[in-house]
Write an enzyme that holds these catalytic residues in place. Structure first.
Site, PDB file in Angstrom:
ATOM      1  N   ASP A 109      -0.042  -3.631   6.307  1.00  0.00           N
ATOM      2  CA  ASP A 109      -0.698  -3.070   7.626  1.00  0.00           C
ATOM      3  C   ASP A 109      -2.152  -3.537   7.674  1.00  0.00           C
ATOM      4  O   ASP A 109      -2.842  -2.817   8.263  1.00  0.00           O
ATOM      5  CB  ASP A 109      -0.455  -1.566   7.511  1.00  0.00           C
TER       6      ASP A 109
ATOM      7  N   HIS B 146       1.643   3.960   1.741  1.00  0.00           N
ATOM      8  CA  HIS B 146       2.184   4.674   2.972  1.00  0.00           C
ATOM      9  C   HIS B 146       3.517   4.953   2.685  1.00  0.00           C
ATOM     10  O   HIS B 146       4.276   3.603   2.370  1.00  0.00           O
ATOM     11  CB  HIS B 146       1.547   4.125   4.345  1.00  0.00           C
TER      12      HIS B 146
ATOM     13  N   HIS C 100       4.851  -4.572  10.777  1.00  0.00           N
ATOM     14  CA  HIS C 100       5.254  -4.082  12.120  1.00  0.00           C
ATOM     15  C   HIS C 100       5.518  -4.877  13.169  1.00  0.00           C
ATOM     16  O   HIS C 100       4.612  -5.774  13.417  1.00  0.00           O
ATOM     17  CB  HIS C 100       4.291  -2.944  12.247  1.00  0.00           C
TER      18      HIS C 100
ATOM     19  N   HIS D 171      -7.334  -0.610   5.889  1.00  0.00           N
ATOM     20  CA  HIS D 171      -6.374   0.403   6.370  1.00  0.00           C
ATOM     21  C   HIS D 171      -5.890   1.459   5.100  1.00  0.00           C
ATOM     22  O   HIS D 171      -6.134   2.665   5.541  1.00  0.00           O
ATOM     23  CB  HIS D 171      -4.968  -0.483   6.378  1.00  0.00           C
TER      24      HIS D 171
ATOM     25  N   HIS E  50       0.944  -1.240   0.164  1.00  0.00           N
ATOM     26  CA  HIS E  50       0.054  -0.032  -0.068  1.00  0.00           C
ATOM     27  C   HIS E  50       0.835   1.314  -0.056  1.00  0.00           C
ATOM     28  O   HIS E  50       2.159   1.215  -0.017  1.00  0.00           O
ATOM     29  CB  HIS E  50      -1.149   0.185   1.322  1.00  0.00           C
TER      30      HIS E  50
ATOM     31  N   ASP F  91       6.245   4.866   4.761  1.00  0.00           N
ATOM     32  CA  ASP F  91       7.041   3.906   5.509  1.00  0.00           C
ATOM     33  C   ASP F  91       6.971   2.438   4.786  1.00  0.00           C
ATOM     34  O   ASP F  91       7.786   1.494   5.260  1.00  0.00           O
ATOM     35  CB  ASP F  91       6.757   3.596   7.077  1.00  0.00           C
ATOM     36  N   HIS F  92       6.311   2.308   3.649  1.00  0.00           N
ATOM     37  CA  HIS F  92       6.255   0.991   3.021  1.00  0.00           C
ATOM     38  C   HIS F  92       7.088   1.392   1.557  1.00  0.00           C
ATOM     39  O   HIS F  92       7.322   0.502   0.832  1.00  0.00           O
ATOM     40  CB  HIS F  92       4.952   0.534   2.689  1.00  0.00           C
TER      41      HIS F  92
HETATM   42 ZN   LIG Z   1       0.307   1.895   6.577  1.00  0.00          ZN
END
Ligand SMILES: [Zn+2]
Length: 266
Positions: free
Chosen positions: A140, A58, A178, A119, A56, A60-61
């Protein structure tokens, strides 16, 4: 999945796991949010990066894609970036939706795409059942003991997505993005203090974390026993949700909605 395939975590930021799928010296990375830790890993283990799989949008990905792409160009390695069709992913070469298959031919691995809105709306997972070791890369959406926050989707969408994952083979190894397990289990124990499987699992997790070890991968079997977000059909979880919001819980969706809200303020 062929037995020569190894899956290892590369730690990033404070609690992210970037999953490295390795066959001989070929490498695919799942959700490389930070390029530097990946390049360090590639050089240390003398690997060749050929594929990036994104769940996805975001940062941090996805934050490492651009730099990893330049790195591969400098090495003259062909790189393919796979990601969800319905999200804006930088340099996404292959746009995926449910039932698409990702064939990493040089690694003898093939992954099926599962749509998991909740999410984010376009969130996908990658699942492989090539041998007797099914594996899931779910970003996530499903965490050990918890699930992702609902930034874009509705509770119903997330519940449907989690139900799809709960229906995968019980021995599926779950590689989420995570290390949230310990905090998730504190909440899970508040919802189901008398769930013995949860009490036992929580002890094991505390021991692992005391030694700074990862609690991931988990499995679908374990999550169905301990994760309140996969257990909203259970009477114990429904009773606890009712105490939280003072409303009778008559359905899994009402219960799921209540415990997601409860966790958000926990
Ligand atoms: Zn995320």
């Amino acid at each position: 999945m062929s037995s020569s395939i190894k899956i290892t975590a590369i730690k990033a930021f404070s609690d992210n796991y970037i999953w490295a799928i390795i066959n001989n010296n070929s490498l695919a990375l799942v959700d490389p949010g930070d390029a530097n830790v990946c390049i360090e890993f590639i050089e240390k283990h003398q690997l060749k990066l050929g594929a990036i799989l994104i769940t996805h949008h975001h940062p941090d990905h996805t934050g490492g894609i651009e730099k990893l792409r330049s790195y591969c160009q400098n090495q003259q390695w062909p790189l393919t970036v796979y990601g969800p069709k319905n999200e804006n992913i930088p340099f996404n070469n292959v746009k995926l939706v449910e039932k698409d298959t990702v064939d990493l031919a040089d690694m003898s691995i093939s992954l099926q795409v599962i749509d998991l809105p909740g999410h984010t709306l376009g969130h996908i997972a990658y699942f492989t059942n090539d041998s007797n070791e099914p594996s899931l890369f779910c970003g996530d959406t499903l965490f050990s003991g918890g699930c992702g926050r609902l930034f874009e989707g509705s509770p119903q969408q997330m519940l449907n997505s989690l139900t799809k994952l709960a229906n995968l083979p019980e021995n599926t190894k779950v590689y989420c993005a995570h290390e949230y397990t310990q905090a998730n289990l504190k909440f899970a124990l508040t919802v189901e203090p008398d769930n013995q499987a949860l009490v036992d699992y929580s002890k094991r997790v505390n021991e692992l974390r005391a030694q700074k070890q990862a609690t991931i991968p988990t499995s679908i079997r374990v999550e169905k026993q301990v994760n309140p977000f996969l257990r909203s059909h259970e009477a114990t979880v429904q009773a606890s949700a009712m105490k939280f919001d003072n409303t009778p819980q008559t359905s899994a969706i009402d219960t799921f909605t209540a415990i997601r809200r409860w966790k958000d303020q926990f």
